[in-house]
Enzyme design. Structure first.
Site, PDB file in Angstrom:
ATOM      1  N   GLU A 110      28.741  89.562  93.690  1.00  0.00           N
ATOM      2  CA  GLU A 110      28.520  89.368  94.571  1.00  0.00           C
ATOM      3  C   GLU A 110      27.283  88.769  94.832  1.00  0.00           C
ATOM      4  O   GLU A 110      26.105  89.718  93.229  1.00  0.00           O
ATOM      5  CB  GLU A 110      28.905  89.643  95.444  1.00  0.00           C
ATOM      6  CG  GLU A 110      30.164  89.299  96.223  1.00  0.00           C
ATOM      7  CD  GLU A 110      30.758  89.737  97.521  1.00  0.00           C
ATOM      8  OE1 GLU A 110      31.991  89.517  98.595  1.00  0.00           O
ATOM      9  OE2 GLU A 110      29.857  90.563  98.249  1.00  0.00           O
ATOM     10  N   HIS A 226      24.423  85.358 107.126  1.00  0.00           N
ATOM     11  CA  HIS A 226      25.032  84.565 106.043  1.00  0.00           C
ATOM     12  C   HIS A 226      24.402  82.638 105.420  1.00  0.00           C
ATOM     13  O   HIS A 226      24.489  81.899 106.517  1.00  0.00           O
ATOM     14  CB  HIS A 226      26.410  84.319 106.168  1.00  0.00           C
ATOM     15  CG  HIS A 226      27.084  84.615 104.943  1.00  0.00           C
ATOM     16  ND1 HIS A 226      27.708  83.464 104.773  1.00  0.00           N
ATOM     17  CD2 HIS A 226      27.507  85.749 104.374  1.00  0.00           C
ATOM     18  CE1 HIS A 226      28.319  84.263 103.462  1.00  0.00           C
ATOM     19  NE2 HIS A 226      28.593  85.812 103.497  1.00  0.00           N
ATOM     20  N   ARG A 272      20.873  87.258 100.202  1.00  0.00           N
ATOM     21  CA  ARG A 272      21.636  86.525 100.818  1.00  0.00           C
ATOM     22  C   ARG A 272      19.975  85.470 102.216  1.00  0.00           C
ATOM     23  O   ARG A 272      20.128  84.598 102.310  1.00  0.00           O
ATOM     24  CB  ARG A 272      21.799  87.326 102.349  1.00  0.00           C
ATOM     25  CG  ARG A 272      23.632  87.913 101.713  1.00  0.00           C
ATOM     26  CD  ARG A 272      24.517  88.182 102.972  1.00  0.00           C
ATOM     27  NE  ARG A 272      25.693  88.682 102.361  1.00  0.00           N
ATOM     28  CZ  ARG A 272      26.431  89.159 102.620  1.00  0.00           C
ATOM     29  NH1 ARG A 272      25.906  89.973 104.117  1.00  0.00           N
ATOM     30  NH2 ARG A 272      27.990  88.956 102.970  1.00  0.00           N
ATOM     31  N   HIS A 333      24.958  86.653 111.250  1.00  0.00           N
ATOM     32  CA  HIS A 333      26.149  87.004 109.931  1.00  0.00           C
ATOM     33  C   HIS A 333      25.962  88.715 110.552  1.00  0.00           C
ATOM     34  O   HIS A 333      27.505  89.770 110.688  1.00  0.00           O
ATOM     35  CB  HIS A 333      25.615  86.947 108.528  1.00  0.00           C
ATOM     36  CG  HIS A 333      27.219  87.961 108.167  1.00  0.00           C
ATOM     37  ND1 HIS A 333      28.735  87.442 107.994  1.00  0.00           N
ATOM     38  CD2 HIS A 333      27.125  88.763 107.455  1.00  0.00           C
ATOM     39  CE1 HIS A 333      29.741  88.132 107.820  1.00  0.00           C
ATOM     40  NE2 HIS A 333      28.450  88.540 106.773  1.00  0.00           N
TER      41      HIS A 333
END
Length: 507
Positions: A110, A226, A272, A333
Protein backbone atom coordinates in the site's frame (compact mmCIF):
# COMPACT_ATOMS: atom_id res chain seq x y z
CA UNK A 1 -15.03 -6.39 41.76
CA UNK A 2 -14.52 -6.19 37.99
CA UNK A 3 -10.94 -6.10 36.78
CA UNK A 4 -11.72 -4.26 33.52
CA UNK A 5 -14.43 -2.21 31.93
CA UNK A 6 -13.83 -2.01 28.18
CA UNK A 7 -15.78 0.62 26.26
CA UNK A 8 -16.20 -0.30 22.59
CA UNK A 9 -16.51 -3.47 20.51
CA UNK A 10 -14.28 -3.01 17.48
CA UNK A 11 -10.99 -4.87 17.18
CA UNK A 12 -9.60 -2.74 20.04
CA UNK A 13 -12.35 -3.69 22.48
CA UNK A 14 -12.71 -7.32 21.44
CA UNK A 15 -9.00 -8.10 21.27
CA UNK A 16 -8.40 -6.46 24.67
CA UNK A 17 -11.37 -8.35 26.14
CA UNK A 18 -10.24 -11.76 24.93
CA UNK A 19 -6.70 -11.13 26.19
CA UNK A 20 -8.08 -10.26 29.62
CA UNK A 21 -10.27 -13.37 29.55
CA UNK A 22 -7.18 -15.49 28.82
CA UNK A 23 -5.78 -14.19 32.13
CA UNK A 24 -9.01 -15.18 33.95
CA UNK A 25 -9.83 -11.55 34.65
CA UNK A 26 -13.36 -10.32 35.24
CA UNK A 27 -14.34 -8.14 32.29
CA UNK A 28 -17.38 -6.03 31.40
CA UNK A 29 -17.54 -4.83 27.78
CA UNK A 30 -20.04 -2.05 27.01
CA UNK A 31 -20.88 -0.90 23.49
CA UNK A 32 -23.55 1.54 22.43
CA UNK A 33 -24.99 -0.51 19.56
CA UNK A 34 -24.67 -4.10 18.37
CA UNK A 35 -21.25 -5.62 18.97
CA UNK A 36 -20.41 -5.80 15.26
CA UNK A 37 -21.20 -2.13 14.46
CA UNK A 38 -17.80 -0.42 14.48
CA UNK A 39 -15.08 0.99 12.24
CA UNK A 40 -13.21 -2.34 12.17
CA UNK A 41 -16.02 -3.94 10.21
CA UNK A 42 -15.47 -1.49 7.33
CA UNK A 43 -11.67 -1.77 7.14
CA UNK A 44 -10.79 -3.21 3.73
CA UNK A 45 -7.09 -2.97 3.07
CA UNK A 46 -5.56 -5.06 5.82
CA UNK A 47 -3.01 -5.06 8.60
CA UNK A 48 0.66 -4.19 8.19
CA UNK A 49 3.42 -6.33 9.67
CA UNK A 50 7.01 -7.09 8.70
CA UNK A 51 6.62 -10.82 8.10
CA UNK A 52 7.72 -11.00 4.46
CA UNK A 53 10.95 -12.66 3.32
CA UNK A 54 12.59 -9.38 2.32
CA UNK A 55 10.99 -7.23 5.01
CA UNK A 56 12.15 -6.32 8.52
CA UNK A 57 10.96 -4.31 11.52
CA UNK A 58 13.67 -1.75 10.69
CA UNK A 59 12.19 -1.13 7.23
CA UNK A 60 8.72 -0.86 8.74
CA UNK A 61 10.03 1.60 11.33
CA UNK A 62 11.61 3.72 8.61
CA UNK A 63 8.40 3.84 6.55
CA UNK A 64 6.29 4.72 9.59
CA UNK A 65 8.59 7.55 10.66
CA UNK A 66 8.63 9.01 7.14
CA UNK A 67 4.84 8.98 6.97
CA UNK A 68 4.64 10.58 10.43
CA UNK A 69 6.28 13.74 9.07
CA UNK A 70 8.72 14.30 11.90
CA UNK A 71 6.56 14.00 15.01
CA UNK A 72 6.11 10.26 15.52
CA UNK A 73 7.53 8.98 18.80
CA UNK A 74 10.47 6.75 17.74
CA UNK A 75 10.13 4.58 20.86
CA UNK A 76 6.46 3.93 20.17
CA UNK A 77 7.16 3.20 16.50
CA UNK A 78 9.82 0.67 17.47
CA UNK A 79 7.39 -1.05 19.86
CA UNK A 80 4.79 -1.23 17.08
CA UNK A 81 7.04 -2.65 14.39
CA UNK A 82 9.05 -5.04 16.55
CA UNK A 83 6.10 -6.51 18.47
CA UNK A 84 3.64 -6.41 15.57
CA UNK A 85 4.59 -9.68 13.81
CA UNK A 86 4.02 -11.74 16.98
CA UNK A 87 0.60 -10.11 17.50
CA UNK A 88 -0.39 -10.88 13.91
CA UNK A 89 0.56 -14.53 14.40
CA UNK A 90 -1.70 -14.54 17.48
CA UNK A 91 -4.57 -13.36 15.27
CA UNK A 92 -3.82 -16.22 12.89
CA UNK A 93 -3.90 -18.65 15.81
CA UNK A 94 -7.27 -17.24 16.87
CA UNK A 95 -8.61 -18.21 13.47
CA UNK A 96 -8.61 -15.03 11.38
CA UNK A 97 -8.70 -16.37 7.79
CA UNK A 98 -6.00 -14.28 6.13
CA UNK A 99 -5.65 -14.88 2.39
CA UNK A 100 -2.86 -17.17 1.25
CA UNK A 101 -0.94 -17.80 -1.95
CA UNK A 102 0.80 -21.13 -2.57
CA UNK A 103 0.36 -22.01 1.09
CA UNK A 104 1.90 -18.80 2.47
CA UNK A 105 0.23 -15.66 3.82
CA UNK A 106 -0.46 -13.37 0.85
CA UNK A 107 1.04 -9.91 1.19
CA UNK A 108 0.27 -6.78 -0.78
CA UNK A 109 1.70 -3.28 -0.85
CA UNK A 110 0.00 0.00 0.00
CA UNK A 111 0.97 3.64 -0.32
CA UNK A 112 4.22 4.74 1.37
CA UNK A 113 5.24 1.15 2.27
CA UNK A 114 8.59 0.11 0.81
CA UNK A 115 7.70 -3.60 0.92
CA UNK A 116 4.69 -5.84 0.47
CA UNK A 117 3.63 -6.25 4.11
CA UNK A 118 -0.17 -5.95 4.15
CA UNK A 119 -2.07 -9.07 5.21
CA UNK A 120 -5.66 -9.21 3.99
CA UNK A 121 -8.69 -11.48 4.31
CA UNK A 122 -11.50 -12.12 1.88
CA UNK A 123 -9.63 -9.98 -0.64
CA UNK A 124 -10.91 -6.63 0.63
CA UNK A 125 -12.94 -7.70 3.68
CA UNK A 126 -10.17 -7.79 6.27
CA UNK A 127 -11.94 -5.78 8.94
CA UNK A 128 -15.11 -7.85 8.73
CA UNK A 129 -13.09 -11.08 8.97
CA UNK A 130 -11.22 -9.91 12.06
CA UNK A 131 -14.35 -8.54 13.72
CA UNK A 132 -16.32 -11.74 13.10
CA UNK A 133 -13.50 -13.95 14.39
CA UNK A 134 -12.91 -11.92 17.55
CA UNK A 135 -16.63 -11.61 18.31
CA UNK A 136 -16.85 -15.39 18.15
CA UNK A 137 -13.84 -15.80 20.45
CA UNK A 138 -15.24 -13.34 23.01
CA UNK A 139 -18.66 -15.02 22.90
CA UNK A 140 -16.99 -18.21 24.18
CA UNK A 141 -15.42 -16.49 27.19
CA UNK A 142 -16.84 -15.21 30.46
CA UNK A 143 -16.71 -11.58 29.27
CA UNK A 144 -19.92 -9.78 30.28
CA UNK A 145 -20.92 -8.13 26.99
CA UNK A 146 -23.49 -5.34 27.31
CA UNK A 147 -24.63 -4.17 23.89
CA UNK A 148 -26.84 -1.11 23.37
CA UNK A 149 -25.19 0.47 26.41
CA UNK A 150 -23.64 3.94 26.10
CA UNK A 151 -20.89 5.05 28.48
CA UNK A 152 -21.89 8.60 29.43
CA UNK A 153 -19.25 9.53 32.01
CA UNK A 154 -16.07 8.26 33.64
CA UNK A 155 -16.52 8.01 37.41
CA UNK A 156 -13.65 9.62 39.32
CA UNK A 157 -12.74 9.26 42.98
CA UNK A 158 -9.68 10.99 44.42
CA UNK A 159 -8.58 11.80 40.89
CA UNK A 160 -8.65 8.17 39.77
CA UNK A 161 -10.96 6.42 37.31
CA UNK A 162 -13.08 3.84 39.14
CA UNK A 163 -15.94 3.17 36.72
CA UNK A 164 -18.34 4.45 34.08
CA UNK A 165 -21.90 5.67 34.14
CA UNK A 166 -24.13 4.17 31.47
CA UNK A 167 -27.35 4.71 29.56
CA UNK A 168 -29.38 1.82 28.14
CA UNK A 169 -30.06 2.83 24.52
CA UNK A 170 -33.33 0.88 24.42
CA UNK A 171 -34.92 1.53 27.82
CA UNK A 172 -33.28 4.80 28.88
CA UNK A 173 -32.26 3.19 32.17
CA UNK A 174 -29.15 4.62 33.79
CA UNK A 175 -26.52 2.60 35.58
CA UNK A 176 -22.98 2.48 36.86
CA UNK A 177 -20.26 -0.14 36.47
CA UNK A 178 -17.04 -0.20 38.47
CA UNK A 179 -13.67 -1.81 37.84
CA UNK A 180 -9.99 -1.59 38.69
CA UNK A 181 -9.14 -0.41 35.18
CA UNK A 182 -11.16 1.39 32.50
CA UNK A 183 -10.14 0.91 28.85
CA UNK A 184 -11.47 3.26 26.18
CA UNK A 185 -11.68 1.44 22.83
CA UNK A 186 -14.35 3.63 21.24
CA UNK A 187 -12.82 4.25 17.82
CA UNK A 188 -12.89 7.49 15.88
CA UNK A 189 -15.00 10.50 14.96
CA UNK A 190 -15.70 10.46 11.23
CA UNK A 191 -19.24 11.74 11.86
CA UNK A 192 -17.69 15.17 12.40
CA UNK A 193 -17.60 15.59 8.64
CA UNK A 194 -20.09 15.71 5.79
CA UNK A 195 -18.25 13.00 3.83
CA UNK A 196 -16.79 10.08 5.77
CA UNK A 197 -15.96 6.41 5.41
CA UNK A 198 -16.95 5.83 9.05
CA UNK A 199 -20.24 4.33 10.27
CA UNK A 200 -22.75 6.42 12.22
CA UNK A 201 -21.39 5.21 15.58
CA UNK A 202 -18.07 7.08 15.09
CA UNK A 203 -18.95 10.16 17.13
CA UNK A 204 -15.80 10.85 19.15
CA UNK A 205 -17.24 9.42 22.37
CA UNK A 206 -13.96 8.28 23.89
CA UNK A 207 -12.12 11.55 23.34
CA UNK A 208 -14.99 13.47 24.93
CA UNK A 209 -15.20 11.08 27.90
CA UNK A 210 -11.47 11.28 28.56
CA UNK A 211 -11.26 15.06 28.08
CA UNK A 212 -14.11 15.67 30.53
CA UNK A 213 -12.32 13.39 33.01
CA UNK A 214 -9.17 15.50 32.79
CA UNK A 215 -7.04 13.38 30.45
CA UNK A 216 -4.73 14.98 27.90
CA UNK A 217 -5.77 14.92 24.24
CA UNK A 218 -3.29 15.53 21.43
CA UNK A 219 -2.67 15.61 17.66
CA UNK A 220 -6.35 16.23 16.95
CA UNK A 221 -5.44 18.53 14.06
CA UNK A 222 -4.09 15.56 12.10
CA UNK A 223 -7.41 14.07 11.04
CA UNK A 224 -6.76 11.84 8.07
CA UNK A 225 -8.86 12.06 4.91
CA UNK A 226 -8.87 8.93 2.80
CA UNK A 227 -8.17 9.85 -0.82
CA UNK A 228 -10.63 7.43 -2.42
CA UNK A 229 -14.21 7.03 -1.27
CA UNK A 230 -16.76 5.94 -3.85
CA UNK A 231 -18.53 8.90 -5.44
CA UNK A 232 -21.82 7.38 -6.58
CA UNK A 233 -25.36 8.26 -5.58
CA UNK A 234 -26.64 5.80 -3.02
CA UNK A 235 -23.19 4.72 -1.81
CA UNK A 236 -22.09 7.51 0.56
CA UNK A 237 -18.65 7.04 2.07
CA UNK A 238 -18.00 3.54 0.76
CA UNK A 239 -14.25 3.05 1.01
CA UNK A 240 -12.17 2.15 -2.04
CA UNK A 241 -9.16 0.58 -0.41
CA UNK A 242 -5.62 1.90 -0.59
CA UNK A 243 -4.71 -1.57 -1.79
CA UNK A 244 -6.38 -0.84 -5.14
CA UNK A 245 -3.59 1.62 -5.85
CA UNK A 246 -1.11 -0.78 -4.25
CA UNK A 247 -2.02 -3.38 -6.86
CA UNK A 248 -1.43 -0.88 -9.69
CA UNK A 249 -4.56 1.27 -9.95
CA UNK A 250 -4.12 4.71 -11.56
CA UNK A 251 -5.75 7.99 -10.57
CA UNK A 252 -7.07 9.99 -13.53
CA UNK A 253 -8.90 13.29 -13.73
CA UNK A 254 -12.15 13.66 -15.67
CA UNK A 255 -10.09 14.22 -18.83
CA UNK A 256 -8.38 10.84 -18.33
CA UNK A 257 -4.97 12.27 -17.30
CA UNK A 258 -2.79 10.70 -14.55
CA UNK A 259 -2.35 13.87 -12.49
CA UNK A 260 -0.41 12.34 -9.55
CA UNK A 261 2.65 11.84 -11.76
CA UNK A 262 3.37 15.58 -11.58
CA UNK A 263 2.74 15.86 -7.84
CA UNK A 264 4.95 13.23 -6.21
CA UNK A 265 7.71 10.78 -7.23
CA UNK A 266 5.60 7.89 -5.95
CA UNK A 267 2.52 9.12 -7.84
CA UNK A 268 -0.52 7.10 -6.68
CA UNK A 269 1.56 5.49 -3.92
CA UNK A 270 2.45 8.79 -2.23
CA UNK A 271 1.40 9.22 1.42
CA UNK A 272 -2.33 9.56 1.98
CA UNK A 273 -2.29 13.26 2.80
CA UNK A 274 -0.45 14.05 -0.44
CA UNK A 275 -2.88 12.00 -2.53
CA UNK A 276 -5.98 13.40 -0.80
CA UNK A 277 -4.84 16.99 -1.35
CA UNK A 278 -3.85 16.19 -4.92
CA UNK A 279 -7.31 14.81 -5.66
CA UNK A 280 -9.03 17.76 -3.97
CA UNK A 281 -6.99 20.24 -6.00
CA UNK A 282 -7.64 18.36 -9.23
CA UNK A 283 -11.38 18.39 -8.54
CA UNK A 284 -11.24 22.18 -8.15
CA UNK A 285 -9.14 22.74 -11.27
CA UNK A 286 -11.40 20.54 -13.42
CA UNK A 287 -14.63 21.77 -11.82
CA UNK A 288 -15.64 18.19 -10.98
CA UNK A 289 -16.88 16.48 -7.83
CA UNK A 290 -14.68 13.41 -8.40
CA UNK A 291 -11.67 11.90 -10.10
CA UNK A 292 -11.34 8.32 -11.34
CA UNK A 293 -9.50 5.31 -9.95
CA UNK A 294 -8.74 3.12 -12.93
CA UNK A 295 -7.96 -0.60 -12.76
CA UNK A 296 -9.15 -1.47 -16.28
CA UNK A 297 -5.55 -2.06 -17.39
CA UNK A 298 -5.11 -4.81 -14.78
CA UNK A 299 -6.13 -8.45 -15.40
CA UNK A 300 -9.85 -8.78 -14.66
CA UNK A 301 -9.39 -12.01 -12.70
CA UNK A 302 -6.83 -10.33 -10.41
CA UNK A 303 -9.16 -7.36 -9.77
CA UNK A 304 -12.10 -9.63 -8.93
CA UNK A 305 -9.99 -11.90 -6.72
CA UNK A 306 -8.41 -9.08 -4.72
CA UNK A 307 -11.39 -6.74 -4.49
CA UNK A 308 -14.60 -8.78 -4.48
CA UNK A 309 -16.46 -6.48 -2.07
CA UNK A 310 -15.58 -3.34 -4.01
CA UNK A 311 -16.51 -5.01 -7.29
CA UNK A 312 -19.83 -6.21 -5.86
CA UNK A 313 -20.82 -2.80 -4.46
CA UNK A 314 -19.89 -1.03 -7.70
CA UNK A 315 -21.71 -3.67 -9.73
CA UNK A 316 -24.85 -3.05 -7.65
CA UNK A 317 -24.68 0.54 -8.93
CA UNK A 318 -24.22 -0.53 -12.54
CA UNK A 319 -20.43 -0.13 -12.64
CA UNK A 320 -18.11 -2.91 -13.83
CA UNK A 321 -14.72 -1.94 -12.40
CA UNK A 322 -12.87 -4.29 -14.78
CA UNK A 323 -14.15 -2.22 -17.72
CA UNK A 324 -14.90 1.26 -16.29
CA UNK A 325 -12.95 3.57 -13.95
CA UNK A 326 -14.31 4.14 -10.43
CA UNK A 327 -15.44 7.69 -9.52
CA UNK A 328 -13.84 8.64 -6.19
CA UNK A 329 -13.32 11.64 -3.91
CA UNK A 330 -11.69 12.18 -0.49
CA UNK A 331 -13.61 11.54 2.74
CA UNK A 332 -12.84 11.83 6.45
CA UNK A 333 -11.38 8.51 7.52
CA UNK A 334 -9.16 8.28 10.60
CA UNK A 335 -8.62 10.29 13.79
CA UNK A 336 -4.83 10.21 13.98
CA UNK A 337 -4.81 12.06 17.30
CA UNK A 338 -6.70 11.20 20.46
CA UNK A 339 -6.21 10.53 24.15
CA UNK A 340 -2.51 10.67 25.00
CA UNK A 341 -1.10 7.38 26.30
CA UNK A 342 2.29 6.02 27.22
CA UNK A 343 3.80 2.78 25.96
CA UNK A 344 1.45 0.80 28.24
CA UNK A 345 -1.74 2.54 27.12
CA UNK A 346 -2.00 4.60 30.30
CA UNK A 347 -3.56 8.06 30.12
CA UNK A 348 -2.83 10.96 32.46
CA UNK A 349 -5.81 9.86 34.62
CA UNK A 350 -4.83 6.94 36.89
CA UNK A 351 -6.51 3.61 35.99
CA UNK A 352 -7.79 5.02 32.67
CA UNK A 353 -6.36 3.42 29.53
CA UNK A 354 -6.98 3.91 25.81
CA UNK A 355 -6.43 1.54 22.88
CA UNK A 356 -6.87 1.97 19.15
CA UNK A 357 -8.12 4.95 17.18
CA UNK A 358 -9.27 6.80 20.31
CA UNK A 359 -5.68 6.88 21.57
CA UNK A 360 -2.60 8.92 20.68
CA UNK A 361 0.35 6.62 21.33
CA UNK A 362 2.79 8.66 19.25
CA UNK A 363 3.02 5.99 16.55
CA UNK A 364 1.28 7.83 13.72
CA UNK A 365 2.66 11.33 14.16
CA UNK A 366 1.16 13.74 11.63
CA UNK A 367 -0.01 11.12 9.15
CA UNK A 368 -0.85 7.45 9.73
CA UNK A 369 0.87 4.95 7.48
CA UNK A 370 -1.73 2.80 5.75
CA UNK A 371 -2.75 -0.39 7.64
CA UNK A 372 -0.77 0.50 10.76
CA UNK A 373 -3.99 1.17 12.67
CA UNK A 374 -5.07 -2.44 13.21
CA UNK A 375 -1.51 -3.36 14.17
CA UNK A 376 -1.39 -0.57 16.76
CA UNK A 377 -4.54 -2.00 18.35
CA UNK A 378 -3.02 -5.46 18.75
CA UNK A 379 0.26 -4.23 20.17
CA UNK A 380 -1.20 -1.79 22.68
CA UNK A 381 -4.04 -4.08 23.78
CA UNK A 382 -1.44 -6.67 24.75
CA UNK A 383 0.56 -4.03 26.61
CA UNK A 384 -2.50 -2.77 28.50
CA UNK A 385 -3.47 -6.23 29.71
CA UNK A 386 0.08 -7.18 30.64
CA UNK A 387 0.92 -3.89 32.38
CA UNK A 388 1.38 -5.02 36.01
CA UNK A 389 -0.33 -3.27 38.89
CA UNK A 390 3.15 -2.68 40.30
CA UNK A 391 3.73 -0.26 37.41
CA UNK A 392 2.70 2.66 39.59
CA UNK A 393 5.16 5.36 38.60
CA UNK A 394 3.36 8.28 36.99
CA UNK A 395 3.73 8.28 33.19
CA UNK A 396 5.24 11.38 31.68
CA UNK A 397 3.34 13.28 29.01
CA UNK A 398 4.16 16.22 26.73
CA UNK A 399 3.64 19.76 27.94
CA UNK A 400 0.02 20.84 27.73
CA UNK A 401 -1.67 23.83 26.19
CA UNK A 402 -4.35 25.56 28.23
CA UNK A 403 -8.01 24.79 27.82
CA UNK A 404 -10.11 26.51 25.18
CA UNK A 405 -11.36 29.89 26.34
CA UNK A 406 -12.99 32.31 23.96
CA UNK A 407 -16.10 34.36 23.48
CA UNK A 408 -18.95 32.55 21.78
CA UNK A 409 -19.43 35.03 18.94
CA UNK A 410 -21.21 33.35 16.06
CA UNK A 411 -24.21 33.61 13.81
CA UNK A 412 -27.60 32.31 14.85
CA UNK A 413 -27.42 29.04 12.90
CA UNK A 414 -29.21 26.46 15.05
CA UNK A 415 -27.28 23.36 15.98
CA UNK A 416 -27.91 20.15 14.12
CA UNK A 417 -25.58 17.29 13.29
CA UNK A 418 -25.91 18.18 9.61
CA UNK A 419 -24.97 21.81 10.30
CA UNK A 420 -21.95 20.66 12.32
CA UNK A 421 -20.78 18.30 9.58
CA UNK A 422 -21.12 20.97 6.88
CA UNK A 423 -19.23 23.49 9.02
CA UNK A 424 -16.38 21.07 9.70
CA UNK A 425 -16.14 19.99 6.06
CA UNK A 426 -16.08 23.58 4.82
CA UNK A 427 -13.79 25.17 7.43
CA UNK A 428 -11.79 22.33 9.02
CA UNK A 429 -11.45 19.96 6.07
CA UNK A 430 -8.54 18.89 3.89
CA UNK A 431 -7.02 22.40 3.59
CA UNK A 432 -7.56 25.09 6.26
CA UNK A 433 -6.84 28.73 7.02
CA UNK A 434 -7.11 31.01 10.06
CA UNK A 435 -10.29 32.87 9.10
CA UNK A 436 -12.27 29.69 8.49
CA UNK A 437 -10.91 27.97 11.58
CA UNK A 438 -11.65 30.97 13.78
CA UNK A 439 -15.17 31.26 12.43
CA UNK A 440 -15.78 27.55 12.98
CA UNK A 441 -14.41 27.69 16.51
CA UNK A 442 -16.68 30.57 17.49
CA UNK A 443 -19.69 28.70 16.13
CA UNK A 444 -18.72 25.50 17.91
CA UNK A 445 -18.29 27.28 21.25
CA UNK A 446 -21.65 29.01 20.80
CA UNK A 447 -23.34 25.67 20.12
CA UNK A 448 -21.56 24.11 23.08
CA UNK A 449 -22.62 26.89 25.45
CA UNK A 450 -26.24 26.61 24.31
CA UNK A 451 -26.45 22.87 24.98
CA UNK A 452 -28.80 21.43 27.55
CA UNK A 453 -28.07 18.32 29.62
CA UNK A 454 -28.29 15.31 27.27
CA UNK A 455 -30.83 12.61 28.02
CA UNK A 456 -30.78 10.35 24.94
CA UNK A 457 -28.02 8.49 23.10
CA UNK A 458 -28.35 10.88 20.15
CA UNK A 459 -27.98 13.92 22.43
CA UNK A 460 -24.92 12.44 24.15
CA UNK A 461 -23.38 11.74 20.75
CA UNK A 462 -24.02 15.32 19.63
CA UNK A 463 -22.40 16.62 22.81
CA UNK A 464 -19.39 14.36 22.21
CA UNK A 465 -19.11 15.49 18.60
CA UNK A 466 -19.09 19.13 19.74
CA UNK A 467 -16.29 18.48 22.25
CA UNK A 468 -14.23 16.59 19.66
CA UNK A 469 -14.88 19.16 16.93
CA UNK A 470 -13.84 21.99 19.24
CA UNK A 471 -10.59 20.24 20.19
CA UNK A 472 -9.76 19.50 16.55
CA UNK A 473 -10.51 23.01 15.36
CA UNK A 474 -8.64 24.69 18.21
CA UNK A 475 -5.56 22.53 17.59
CA UNK A 476 -5.72 23.23 13.85
CA UNK A 477 -5.89 26.96 14.53
CA UNK A 478 -2.93 26.83 16.93
CA UNK A 479 -0.65 24.84 14.60
CA UNK A 480 0.60 27.53 12.22
CA UNK A 481 2.31 25.28 9.69
CA UNK A 482 1.49 22.50 7.23
CA UNK A 483 2.58 19.03 8.30
CA UNK A 484 1.24 15.61 7.31
CA UNK A 485 -2.54 15.52 7.35
CA UNK A 486 -2.77 19.14 8.57
CA UNK A 487 -2.55 21.63 5.69
CA UNK A 488 -2.87 25.42 6.00
CA UNK A 489 -3.26 27.80 3.04
CA UNK A 490 -1.83 30.62 5.16
CA UNK A 491 1.12 28.58 6.52
CA UNK A 492 2.12 26.31 3.68
CA UNK A 493 5.57 25.29 4.96
CA UNK A 494 6.59 22.82 7.63
CA UNK A 495 8.24 24.70 10.51
CA UNK A 496 10.77 23.20 12.89
CA UNK A 497 9.28 25.06 15.86
CA UNK A 498 6.16 22.94 15.46
CA UNK A 499 7.97 19.60 15.60
CA UNK A 500 6.06 18.78 18.78
CA UNK A 501 2.67 17.70 20.06
CA UNK A 502 -0.15 20.04 21.04
CA UNK A 503 -1.78 18.55 24.14
CA UNK A 504 -5.12 19.95 25.29
CA UNK A 505 -6.57 19.45 28.77
CA UNK A 506 -9.70 20.66 30.44
CA UNK A 507 -9.00 23.70 32.62
Amino acid sequence: MNDYIIVGSGIAGLYTAQLAAQHNLKVVLVTKEAVEECNTRYAQGGIAAAIGEHDSPELHIEDTLVAGAGISDPAAVRVLCEEGPARVHELINLGVPFDTHDGAIALTREAAHSERRILHAGGDATGAAIETTLAGVVANTNVDVRAWTLATEIVLENGQAVGVRTLDARTGERGEVRAKRIVLATGGAGQLFQATTNPTVATGDGVALAYRAGAGVSNMEFFQFHPTALRLAGAPGFLISEAVRGEGGFLRNVAGERFMLKLHPDAELAPRDVVARGIAAEMVSTDADHVYLDVTHLPADLVLLRFPTIAKVCRSHGLDITKEPIPVAPAAHYMTGGVVTDLHGRTSVPNLFAVGEVSMTGVHGANRLASNSLLEVLVWAKRVIEAPDSLIEAPTFPQTTQAITMAAEADDTPFSRTALQRLMWRNVGIVREADGLGSALRQLVAWRDAQTEPTTVREYEDANLLVTATLLTYAALLREESRGAHARRDFTETREVWQRYLVLKQG
